[in-house]
Design a protein around this motif. Structure first.
Motif, mmCIF file in Angstrom:
data_model
loop_
_atom_site.group_PDB
_atom_site.id
_atom_site.type_symbol
_atom_site.label_atom_id
_atom_site.label_comp_id
_atom_site.label_asym_id
_atom_site.label_seq_id
_atom_site.Cartn_x
_atom_site.Cartn_y
_atom_site.Cartn_z
ATOM 1 N N THR A 148 -7.493 28.983 63.377
ATOM 2 C CA THR A 148 -8.622 28.705 63.401
ATOM 3 C C THR A 148 -9.865 29.996 63.277
ATOM 4 O O THR A 148 -9.430 30.601 64.199
ATOM 5 N N GLU A 149 -10.787 29.970 62.617
ATOM 6 C CA GLU A 149 -11.776 30.657 62.496
ATOM 7 C C GLU A 149 -13.167 30.059 62.601
ATOM 8 O O GLU A 149 -13.601 29.158 61.805
ATOM 9 N N LEU A 150 -13.758 30.547 63.540
ATOM 10 C CA LEU A 150 -15.245 29.743 63.790
ATOM 11 C C LEU A 150 -16.406 30.620 62.941
ATOM 12 O O LEU A 150 -16.481 31.703 62.874
ATOM 13 N N VAL A 151 -16.908 29.626 62.234
ATOM 14 C CA VAL A 151 -17.722 30.163 61.152
ATOM 15 C C VAL A 151 -19.042 30.086 61.169
ATOM 16 O O VAL A 151 -20.075 30.671 60.460
ATOM 17 N N ALA A 152 -19.391 28.867 61.946
ATOM 18 C CA ALA A 152 -21.041 28.531 61.999
ATOM 19 C C ALA A 152 -21.273 27.732 63.044
ATOM 20 O O ALA A 152 -20.357 27.013 63.557
ATOM 21 N N ILE A 153 -22.299 27.777 64.105
ATOM 22 C CA ILE A 153 -22.586 27.104 64.963
ATOM 23 C C ILE A 153 -24.159 26.657 64.756
ATOM 24 O O ILE A 153 -24.935 27.268 64.513
ATOM 25 N N TYR A 154 -24.329 25.209 65.098
ATOM 26 C CA TYR A 154 -25.893 24.628 65.137
ATOM 27 C C TYR A 154 -26.051 24.274 66.445
ATOM 28 O O TYR A 154 -25.137 23.190 67.113
ATOM 29 N N GLU A 155 -27.020 24.681 67.022
ATOM 30 C CA GLU A 155 -27.434 24.274 68.444
ATOM 31 C C GLU A 155 -29.253 24.264 68.470
ATOM 32 O O GLU A 155 -29.577 25.166 68.056
ATOM 33 N N GLN A 156 -29.779 23.283 68.586
ATOM 34 C CA GLN A 156 -31.100 23.166 68.842
ATOM 35 C C GLN A 156 -31.829 23.975 69.906
ATOM 36 O O GLN A 156 -32.687 24.626 69.598
ATOM 37 N N ASN A 157 -31.214 24.349 70.970
ATOM 38 C CA ASN A 157 -31.535 25.134 72.015
ATOM 39 C C ASN A 157 -31.022 26.674 71.758
ATOM 40 O O ASN A 157 -29.855 26.729 72.191
ATOM 41 N N ASP A 158 -31.640 27.453 71.182
ATOM 42 C CA ASP A 158 -31.209 28.874 71.084
ATOM 43 C C ASP A 158 -30.605 29.524 72.476
ATOM 44 O O ASP A 158 -29.691 30.402 72.177
ATOM 45 N N GLU A 159 -31.191 29.152 73.398
ATOM 46 C CA GLU A 159 -30.816 29.864 74.696
ATOM 47 C C GLU A 159 -29.315 29.543 74.974
ATOM 48 O O GLU A 159 -28.583 30.225 75.818
ATOM 49 N N TYR A 160 -28.834 28.436 74.502
ATOM 50 C CA TYR A 160 -27.371 28.049 74.734
ATOM 51 C C TYR A 160 -26.402 29.111 74.160
ATOM 52 O O TYR A 160 -25.065 29.247 74.602
ATOM 53 N N ILE A 161 -26.815 29.787 72.972
ATOM 54 C CA ILE A 161 -25.894 30.785 72.402
ATOM 55 C C ILE A 161 -26.207 32.062 72.821
ATOM 56 O O ILE A 161 -27.139 32.893 72.373
ATOM 57 N N CYS A 162 -25.718 32.508 74.098
ATOM 58 C CA CYS A 162 -26.009 33.652 74.681
ATOM 59 C C CYS A 162 -25.158 34.704 74.295
ATOM 60 O O CYS A 162 -25.351 36.062 74.800
ATOM 61 N N ASN A 163 -23.878 34.532 73.618
ATOM 62 C CA ASN A 163 -23.093 35.164 73.222
ATOM 63 C C ASN A 163 -23.285 36.081 72.190
ATOM 64 O O ASN A 163 -23.659 35.379 70.968
ATOM 65 N N ASP A 164 -23.497 37.505 72.212
ATOM 66 C CA ASP A 164 -24.021 38.215 70.911
ATOM 67 C C ASP A 164 -23.233 38.114 69.756
ATOM 68 O O ASP A 164 -23.758 37.747 68.778
ATOM 69 N N ASN A 165 -22.109 37.964 70.060
ATOM 70 C CA ASN A 165 -21.093 37.719 68.897
ATOM 71 C C ASN A 165 -21.294 36.641 68.181
ATOM 72 O O ASN A 165 -20.759 36.559 66.813
ATOM 73 N N LEU A 166 -21.379 35.427 68.880
ATOM 74 C CA LEU A 166 -21.753 34.186 68.400
ATOM 75 C C LEU A 166 -23.043 33.766 67.997
ATOM 76 O O LEU A 166 -23.161 32.988 66.965
ATOM 77 N N ALA A 167 -23.993 34.507 68.284
ATOM 78 C CA ALA A 167 -25.389 34.259 67.998
ATOM 79 C C ALA A 167 -25.503 34.656 66.296
ATOM 80 O O ALA A 167 -26.153 33.952 65.815
ATOM 81 N N SER A 168 -24.537 35.434 65.858
ATOM 82 C CA SER A 168 -24.833 35.788 64.317
ATOM 83 C C SER A 168 -24.231 34.708 63.774
ATOM 84 O O SER A 168 -24.454 34.325 62.429
ATOM 85 N N LEU A 169 -23.405 33.567 64.246
ATOM 86 C CA LEU A 169 -22.906 32.594 63.510
ATOM 87 C C LEU A 169 -24.067 31.368 63.451
ATOM 88 O O LEU A 169 -23.841 30.289 62.754
ATOM 89 N N SER A 170 -25.221 31.559 64.314
ATOM 90 C CA SER A 170 -26.042 30.406 64.254
ATOM 91 C C SER A 170 -26.576 29.868 63.347
ATOM 92 O O SER A 170 -27.164 30.917 62.525
ATOM 93 N N VAL A 171 -26.944 28.938 62.727
ATOM 94 C CA VAL A 171 -27.674 28.158 61.826
ATOM 95 C C VAL A 171 -28.729 27.264 62.364
ATOM 96 O O VAL A 171 -28.735 26.854 63.505
#
Length: 336
Positions: free
Chosen positions: A27-50
């Motif tokens: 599996t490859e994680l390609v995108a994340i949707y989260e209303q609260n941006d503070e929840y995505i605190c991992n810099d590597n995953l922040a780039s996947l945020s939509v």
């Protein structure tokens, strides 16, 4: 074949699912949707945020994990299925069975996989208990009794799970649903609701913080207490059979506050001149690892690849337990 995966909702469950997805070679994680941006605190995953669920769909992943609020679970699932995207949705599957029926209609016309997250089924203690029960050596099931309780948290009254418009219910919907799903899974029975008393005894929230339930199926009785005022976390499922008992005492979690996880099995013994009645020898097995999250993902991936069908957390499983929860709410009259 690598399966591209997106996640809708990046709270506690979204983070747990992301870790298993990142650790899985298929599996490859390609995108994340989260209303609260503070929840995505991992810099590597922040780039996947939509910025929206629409953007998540537009990323065109092979599969979506829905880890968002309960009130959008059905809508998100339907929209993904209609786009030909495979779906893994956390429990509960919807706020009510009316919503879930719409999901089932979408699933029927889709050519994709739908799986629901009931990870308790894949704990090793539960798997071993299921083998023992299915072997038939314990004889006929007589009754079940379960307690699943937690202490809430310092911010319990502010948690979205305690706002009915987001969650659909209180501790019964949040945690008791896992115990009820185990009743369905381990017994294979269909239960009627004999009585149900729900109360709000401590937490200043608009949903139940305790649920006391009595169920019946043919000659088998089952009781359950689901609680948010169990100040020492507790998981206990007792099953009594003609020839003895099988108990699930404790369950592993990230906090390990319900640990240890044990399986207790004993054969019935009657009183004689040597042994005291009611104290049979118990065989206790301890479990140190919880691989349920990985095992759920592995089953989902195998189904997406067409290698096997979903065995745990099917839409039928989800409907059966949500229908039971709904009937418990109706019987209690708590929300009337």
């Amino acid at each position: 074949m690598s399966i591209s995966v997106a996640i809708a909702g990046f709270g506690k469950m979204g983070k747990i699912r992301a870790k298993t997805i990142l650790d899985n070679k298929d599996t490859e994680l390609v995108a994340i949707y989260e209303q609260n941006d503070e929840y995505i605190c991992n810099d590597n995953l922040a780039s996947l945020s939509v910025e929206s669920f629409e953007d998540l769909l537009a990323a065109n992943p092979d599969a979506i994990f829905i880890c968002a609020f309960n009130h959008v679970a059905a809508d998100y699932t339907i929209r993904a299925l209609q786009k030909g995207i495979h779906v893994f949705c956390e429990k509960p599957p919807a706020k009510n069975t009316t919503e879930l029926m719409q999901v089932l209609a979408a699933e029927e016309s889709a050519k994709t996989v739908l799986k629901y997250g009931f990870n308790h089924r894949l704990h090793y203690s539960v798997s071993e208990a299921k083998k023992i029960i299915d072997s038939g050596r314990m004889g006929k099931l007589l009754w079940l009794r379960g307690v699943y309780g937690k202490a809430g948290s310092i911010d319990y009254q502010d948690n979205w799970r305690n706002f009915k418009n987001y969650s659909g219910g209180g501790i019964l919907m949040d945690q008791g649903i896992h115990m009820l799903d185990l009743y369905n899974y381990l017994s294979g029975l269909n239960f009627e609701v004999v009585s149900a008393t729900l109360q709000n005894s401590f937490w200043p929230v608009g949903v139940e913080d305790n649920a006391f339930v009595l169920l019946q199926s043919d000659s088998v009785m089952a009781s359950m207490h689901s609680s948010a005022t169990q100040w020492k976390h507790k998981f206990l499922l007792e099953m009594c059979f003609e020839n003895g008992f099988v108990n699930l005492d404790g369950i592993l979690s990230d906090s390990r506050s319900y640990a240890p996880e044990t399986l207790v099995v004993a054969k019935r013994e009657f009183e004689d001149v040597t042994f005291a009645m009611g104290k049979p020898a118990e065989n206790v097995t301890w479990f140190e690892n919880d691989d349920s999250w990985k095992l759920e993902l592995a089953e989902f991936v195998a189904a997406v690849k067409g290698e096997e069908k979903i065995g745990h957390g099917t839409s039928e499983d989800a409907y059966k337990v949500l229908d039971l929860v709904e009937r418990i709410y109706a019987k209690s009259g708590f929300y009337d």
